[in-house]
Design a protein around this motif. Sequence first.
Motif: not given
Length: 376
Positions: A13-38
Amino acid sequence: MAADAALALVLLAFGLLATGLAGDNQPGSRPVDAASRLLIAVAALALLVRRRAPVAALAVVTVATSTYLLIGYPYGPILVTFLVAVYTVAVWLPVRSAALATGGAFVLLLAHVFFGRGPAPGWTGVLPAAAWVVVPFAVGVVVRVSREATARTRAEEARSRVEQARRQADEERLRIAQEVHDVVGHGLAAISMQAEIALHLLPKRPEQAEVALTAISRTSREALDELRVTLGAVRRGAEREPVPGLARLPALRDRLAGAGLAVEVRVVGHPREVPAALDLAAYRVVQEALTNVLRHAGVASAEVTVDYRVDEVTVEVTDRGMGADRAGPAPADDEGGHGLAGMRERVAALGGRLTTGPRAGGGFRVYAALPLEPTT
């Protein structure tokens, strides 16, 4: 299993909810999608078997985490899952096996530092990647060593308790054997003497032989009663506070009188209550000494003196028999004979002193001094 399942679900639950927030602070990283959640879900759910198969769990988590970072997804909660997997291996495996498994995981994790699709940090990323491996590994090893030390301490304490219980049982068996020796030895000595008297009187004066036979009956009954009390306490397993004490010296004197030994009992000082162990020891010393007089001294009388002093109680048994010149095994002041050895052990166990040996004017003397604990 329940704890591992709860941990896996929390990290999922922590990974699914917080990974998107972490990506917002890391420009240049790939956006969170279904593969990352898997990949996040695979890594988290692998912790369900972290205790039963820690290496397999670490391998799955490492592959999922390394793939996640190689694709270029942002640094985030999946690394916490990797941290837990490394910690688990360090805690549950021997240090060598854990180090090899963790080293392989570290090498696989480093792939994204040089070959990631996102902004690869290069050599500057080695140290942070190493921290995610070394720190949980070190913590896990410390926890493992601490647990093993605690287990060893508990095992040693358990062995110590078992050994102490065994020693106490051995000491109790020896104590009971000594009690039985004193009771049976004294009773049989008195009965033997009374039987000899009865056999001597039976052809000439049968009416007096009846008195000796009556004394045999009384002595055997008393000895059996005392033996029954001792063994009954053993069967009950209760606190064994012995019944005999100095207060029973008159009964002992009367019993020996029936066996043909006149005993004079003299008390010096003011009789008072003394500890049960001391009272029993003093009585047994007197009983064993008088039994030896009956067997070996060849006299018809003995003297017993009990002295109640301020700091100790002393008992003295004297006779005017054959002393050191008597025939047969003489109870001299040495280590021979179970009777004297038992007296010596009883007195020594209470911190007292025992002196036995021939008297200057003839006869034999047994003297025991038993210290009293100071009262406040």
